[in-house]
Every structure is written in C-alpha cells, then in structure tokens.
Design an enzyme around this catalytic site. Structure first.
Site, short mmCIF file in Angstrom:
data_model
loop_
_atom_site.label_atom_id
_atom_site.label_comp_id
_atom_site.label_asym_id
_atom_site.label_seq_id
_atom_site.Cartn_x
_atom_site.Cartn_y
_atom_site.Cartn_z
N SER A 1 0.83 -1.20 0.00
CA SER A 1 0.00 0.00 0.00
C SER A 1 0.88 1.26 0.00
CB SER A 1 -0.94 -0.04 1.21
OG SER A 1 -1.95 0.92 1.10
N HIS B 1 -7.48 -5.66 -0.54
CA HIS B 1 -6.26 -4.88 -0.35
C HIS B 1 -5.14 -5.57 0.45
CE1 HIS B 1 -3.87 -1.28 -0.50
NE2 HIS B 1 -3.89 -1.12 0.81
N ASP C 1 -9.19 -5.39 -5.09
CA ASP C 1 -8.79 -4.26 -4.26
C ASP C 1 -9.51 -3.00 -4.75
OD1 ASP C 1 -7.51 -2.35 -2.75
OD2 ASP C 1 -5.49 -2.89 -3.37
#
Length: 726
Positions: free
Chosen positions: A578, A701, A669
């Site tokens: 991320s 995610h 995601d």
C-alpha cells in the site's frame, strides 16, 4: 494508504473482544485458576467451532454472556440462507434461531461496525446487521412490472438490478446499511430498532438500568453524507455516540413505537466518539475520540480518552464531555506518547471499578496501559525494559491474560497479577502460561533462535527550521539479523515498509518477516516520521510531504545501518504494501542504484489515477496537500490538481527505474485498484526492466487470505534470493 497489521496468532474472537465464556475465580497471587479456566475456554470454543460446522457455514463470531454461563455463536449466511444464532450452555447447544434475509442480511463481525451485546439479564442480544435490501424491479414481455412482489411466480419474467447504491468501501463490498437489531433468545423474536435513515450504526452496548421500565442502547453512529468513503482502517470519519430506548418485546408494534424516543446525541461537542464503555457503577460513559484525525484528514492519528455522566434518573441527554487523557503532541524520551487504540475488550475494568485496561502503541511496541478514570493517570503495566509487544486478551478482577511476542519469538500467553501495597504504587507480576494452542515445530524454534533484533534510533538529517519539536526527534527502525558471524560478513538486507502512512510496524511476531529472516536476510523495518506511536507532532509532519520526507527517512535509515557495518550496500532489497509500496516504488526511482531487487504489494504508483478510482479519494488530497487537502477535495479534480498528483507519485520517476521488481496485486482491491500497479508494471516492461506480476483474483487490499499470503512471501523470497546472491 491504510494497511492492516498482520494477525499473528489464532486469536478467538470471544476472548479478544469480550470476556471469557467461563466464570473465572478470584484468587491470590500464588495460584492460577484463571489461566486454567481460560485454557478450558479455548478448548470449549474450538470444540464448538469444529463440531458444529454446518456444511461450509462456520462460526463467524462467538460472544459469551456477562455471567459466562451462555455462549452466543453466530453463523452468517451464504447466498440467500438465513443467519443462524445459537445459544450454547455448558458443552451443549440449547437453542437455535434462524433469521431470514427478509429480516436482515449478514451480521457485522468485522471489529469496527461490529456490535454484539448481551443485556444484563441475558434474555436479549443487541447487534448490528445489514439492513434487508429492497426488492429488485421485475420485467416481462409487457415491460416494467411495478406490482411484482417477492412471491411473484411469473417464469416469463426476470429480476432487474435496481438502483446502484454505494457501500462502505474496502472490505465492505455489498455492505451498505449497518442497522441495529435486538433478538429475544427466549421467544426467537427479532426487532429492528428504528433510528431513521440518516445514520449507519455500530459498536452497540446496553446502557445501565435507569428508573422506569425501559433500557437504553448506546451505539456509534456515522452520518451519511453525499457519498460513503471507505471506512476500513480509517478513523477520520466523523461519528458520535447515540442513545435510544431498547424495544419492549411482547407489545404490539404501535405500542412499542410509542415507547421509543428520538435519538439522543450524547457527544455533540466532539466530531468523533467510538468504543463506548460504561464504568462498572454505571455513572460514566467512557469513550475514545479520533478528533485529531477528523480535523486533520489523516486517516489515523493520536486518540484521546473522555467520559460523560450517565443520567440514571430518566432519559439520557447530551452531557459535558470530561477529558481524561488528552492528545499528546510531543512526548519526552521514553515517556507516554499518547493513546493509539483501535480495539477494546467489553469489560476493561480492574476490580476497583475505575481503572481501565487496554492495549496501545508505544513507539515501535504494543503495550498494555492502565488509566485511572478519576485522576487521568496513565501507567504502562507491561515490563518497561522489554522491546517485545504485548496485546491484551482478557482480564478478570486484577488478573490479566496477554499475548507477548517479538520478531524472533512466537506469541506466548502471559499471566499478569496485581499486587497492591499502601506504601508504594501497585506492581504487576508477569509469568508464562503453557499455551493451549499447538507449539511451533522444533525446526522453526531452531531457526528463530539464531536471530536477534533491536530497535534503532535514527537521527533526523538536514532538520528544517519550520519543523515542530516532535518532528525533529529520531525515528525508529526495527533491525533483525542473524547472530554475529565468525567472518563478520553481513547478510543481504531487506527493507520493510508499512502502509498508512499513519500506521506502524510493531515488534510483534510476523510470520512473513520471520520467514525472510530465516532464509538469510537481515531486516530493516522502518517506522518513518508519520507513523503511529510517536506523538501527534511527528505524525502530522508527513501529510503534504509524502514522496519526499518519508523517502528521505528510509534512505537515512539504510545509510545508518550501512555506517554501522550492519548491511552490505550492494545487497539491499525493499518490500512494501500500500503506502509502503508507494515508498518502495519511489525509492527505486529516486535512488535507482540503491536496490538490487524490489517487491511492491498493491502499491500506490499514481495518485492521479487513484484519486478517481479509490474508495478513499480524500486520502490522496490530504497526503499530497496536507491539511489544506480537506478544502481542496473535489470529485472532479482539475488538470492542475491531477498534474500535482502525478508529480507526487512514483510514476513521475519511472524513467529512472532499473531495479528488478515483483508486483503482487489483488484483483478485488478497491482501496488501491489493480490498475495502479499494472500501469507502473507496464511502464517498466516498456523500458525493459526485469519484472514479474502476480494477480490474486479473489483478494482485496491486504492480500491476507492464507494461500495468497503464503504464495506472496514464497515468491518474494525466491525473487530476492535471485537478485541478492553473490
């Protein structure tokens, strides 16, 4: 981008978020009946879980009653099947209630909207579930049929899709209306609590008894604005505490409705209030606030702790909010840095009735804190000389069960007991508990025993005059390595970067990090400025400076371990998820000769692309512009804004990248959609940079489905070994 910290141990829900399902005996400091009760509790819950599987419908959550004599087991539905509520007594199922989807959908058990609470007399259970959906329109050869109901039997017709409606984003696909319900476990009757359509609800608890026949429910409400932003991992969403009368079962619908009152907003003076808990005497309602996150736009920030008086004489009303523990802006070295707590057991009180116990982040470690609700005094009750992380499991009276681990030590259950001496402060004594779960294999123990770790303090370089005091303090990096080699050579170094950026890497055990360390890599796990656990000034120094301040912090940390001769500068790899992927992508572009290999997991590579596709576009504005981003936010960013987002992104440095890069992406995601990583990967392929792309079709995610997590780190290990060899 918010990223969850890894779950490191099978952690039964019924002990983490509530109290043990068996009553625990009070005892003196030399005996351990609480521990043996909990071991039996683990055993009982596992028996329920495995012995009562109904096809593929496994237990979603288990919640014990206040007395510990009953256990609620909820099994969420699949497709159109009903939700199942099971009431267990000692070792046997006593009642099963099936709630059809015409009443409500799945029960929320995720830990944020989740609210499952037994009434004091154990006859009612309040909970949050998805509101029953509206009927879809029906079409046939004559056109649109408006009168077709759910029992329509015309086989020449079909159901349309109906109007599109937003859900609550990442991890909440299809979940749009968390609503409040109460079930009577004696009659099986379910009643929806009418709070109107302006709020989504969660975290419900029963209020203490008041004069009169009514009981009250207290819950967290999130107002519905023009759009629903992603909720998971984001405490910056405005919310408040509300109270409403609980339904009276046995009355006719109209009679029941007349006994309900309008919602009462109990926390009008603040923009954030969550995790409500009543003191044992029922005099105060205690809650956490993320007002700093709401006001600044940072998706997480330093929390504060408050209380309000509960009116036991009649109807509840808004009350003055009393500060107990304020936000810590800048702390002195080794002192309390502020509250960073996102979960709490249902009864977090010691036997004195005014001392609250919960887990919180303290620098790079997780600790257990006690807070005196009368004086506001905060104490760290886990050992202050330990770099391990401690997580609260449960407590009974003055006895605690906790989980203790480190990057090189698998989780171990610890038992804590309080010793009070009138002449000095209370003292906590901690001892090991034989674990009720399986021991790890001897080979694993052997590999871990060859490792060591430390928390390094990394000084800031090139300090700017406009930085706050907290932003000038050294930041942390956790360093894991093999024990000193006879030839004094260094293992290849892997730099691990957490997401968020308002998150943190803790010194708790991580199977993925332990795997990389066990196959011959030293680890540098960097908590750059902006991470949780280091005070609000340090945290707020990063928004508006992503791609520069955080990148420089990581480079400074790498140079620090090289200068200490702990790393070979020719064998450095980097991995991040991320925002950690955002950092890793920036690093291989801004320092193209620094790294021999990289892995990016669902990385933010292009803010200009993400701002128009993510469930949290506001994050892009705040991280790129700082607090000013709140006022700049728009659903239709201008070309000037998009150009600025591009400049802030790793994609702006793609022409300089030459590091072999592994991409691990999730097809489902919606936080950082898969197109973000694919665009960057295609640009690298166009340049001839060695790369590999793996897309997990069923993951969201975090990439935390067990098989995906396993495949991810096997591939990371192989990739890094390939490019870090001699």
């Amino acid at each position: 981008m918010p990223s969850p910290r890894e779950n490191t141990l099978l952690n039964p829900k019924y002990t983490k978020n509530s109290q043990p399902c068996l009553p625990l005996t009070k005892h003196g400091p030399s005996s351990l009946p609480m521990v043996w009760g909990l071991k039996l509790c683990f055993h009982l819950a596992n028996q329920i879980f495995y012995q009562t599987r109904r096809g593929n419908l496994c237990a979603s959550v288990m919640v014990p009653s206040p007395s510990g004599k009953k256990l609620l087991v909820i099994r969420n539905p699949e497709n159109d099947s009903p939700s199942q509520f099971e009431i267990w007594g000692p070792l046997q199922l006593e009642k099963e209630i099936r709630v059809p989807q015409s009443v409500h959908g799945s029960v929320y058990v995720d830990g944020w909207f989740e609210g499952i609470s037994w009434s004091p007399d154990e006859s009612l259970i309040a909970y949050v579930a998805e509101e029953s959906g509206f009927h879809k329109p029906t079409f046939n050869n004559t056109g649109y049929k408006t009168d077709a109901g759910p029992t329509h039997k015309d086989y020449n017709s079909w159901k349309g899709q109906g109007d599109w409606e937003e859900d609550w984003g990442e991890a909440y696909s299809g979940k749009k209306h968390p609503a409040l319900f109460v079930i009577n476990i004696n009659s099986g009757e379910v009643c929806a609590v009418d709070i109107g359509s302006s709020l989504s609800v969660g975290q419900v608890v029963w209020g203490p008894p008041t004069k009169g026949s009514h009981q009250y429910l207290v819950f967290v409400g999130w107002p519905l604005s023009s759009r629903k932003f992603g909720m998971k991992y984001c405490t910056n969403r405005p919310c408040a505490l509300y109270a409403i009368k609980a339904p009276l079962f046995g009355l006719k619908i109209k009679e029941n409705a007349t006994n309900n009152v309008s919602l009462v907003n109990l926390s009008q003076a603040t923009s954030s209030a969550f995790l409500p808990r009543f003191t044992p005497d029922g005099k105060f309602l205690v809650f956490l606030s993320a007002k700093s996150a709401v006001d600044s736009g940072a998706h997480n920030a330093t929390n504060s702790l408050h209380k309000i008086e509960w009116n036991s004489e009649g109807e509840p009303h808004p009350a003055k909010i009393i500060d107990v523990v304020p936000v810590v802006m800048c702390h002195e070295d080794d002192c309390f840095p502020g509250i960073y707590c996102f979960d709490m057991i249902s009864k977090p009180w010691l036997s004195d009735g005014f001392t609250m116990i919960f887990s919180s982040i303290w620098g790079s470690t997780e600790v257990i804190l006690s807070v005196n609700m009368l004086s506001g005094k905060v104490s760290r009750i886990t050992p202050s000389d330990s770099n391990h992380s401690w997580s609260l499991l449960t407590l009974d009276g003055n006895n605690i069960l906790a989980l203790c681990s480190s990057p090189i030590d698998v989780p171990q259950i610890k038992y804590g007991s309080l010793t009070k001496d009138e002449s000095k402060d209370a003292t906590w004594h901690w001892r090991d508990v034989s674990s009720p779960i399986s021991e790890c294999q001897e080979k694993v123990k052997s590999l871990l025993s060859s490792l060591q770790f430390d928390i390094l303090k990394i000084p800031i370089k090139n300090v700017s005059n406009n930085l706050t005091k907290g932003a000038c303090k050294p930041f942390d990096a956790i360093f894991v390595s093999s024990k000193l080699k006879h030839d004094h050579t260094c293992d290849p170094l892997t730099v691990i970067l957490h997401g968020g950026p308002q998150d943190v890497s803790l010194t708790s055990f991580s199977k993925s990090s332990a795997f990389l360390a066990s196959i011959g890599f030293s680890l540098l796990i960097v908590n750059y400025r902006g991470s949780l656990g280091f005070g609000e000034e340090a945290l707020q120094s990063l928004p508006g400076k992503v791609g520069s301040q955080d990148v420089n912090d990581v480079l400074v940390a790498i140079d620090h371990v090289i200068d200490m001769r702990l790393a070979n500068p020719l064998k450095i790899s980097v991995v991040g998820l991320s925002h950690g992927g955002f950092l890793a992508s920036h690093l291989i572009g801004q320092a193209p000769d620094k790294f021999v290999a990289a892995c990016v997991r669902n990385p933010v590579c292009n803010l200009a692309l993400m701002v128009e596709t993510s469930d949290i576009p506001d994050w892009c504005f705040v991280e790129a512009f700082g607090n000013e981003g709140l006022s700049l936010y728009t659903e239709s960013p201008s070309s000037e804004l998009l150009s600025f987002f591009h400049q802030k992104s790793p994609i702006s440095h793609v022409s300089k990248v030459k590091t072999p890069t592994l991409f691990l992406l999730s097809a489902k995601d919606i936080r950082v959609p898969v197109t973000n990583g694919l665009q960057f990967a295609r640009a690298l392929k166009e340049k001839g940079v060695p790369l590999k792309v793996i897309v997990f079709p069923q993951d969201i995610h975090p990439i935390n489905r067990p098989q995906s997590d396993f495949e991810s780190f096997v591939n990371i290990g192989v990739w890094f070994k390939k490019y870090c060899r001699d």
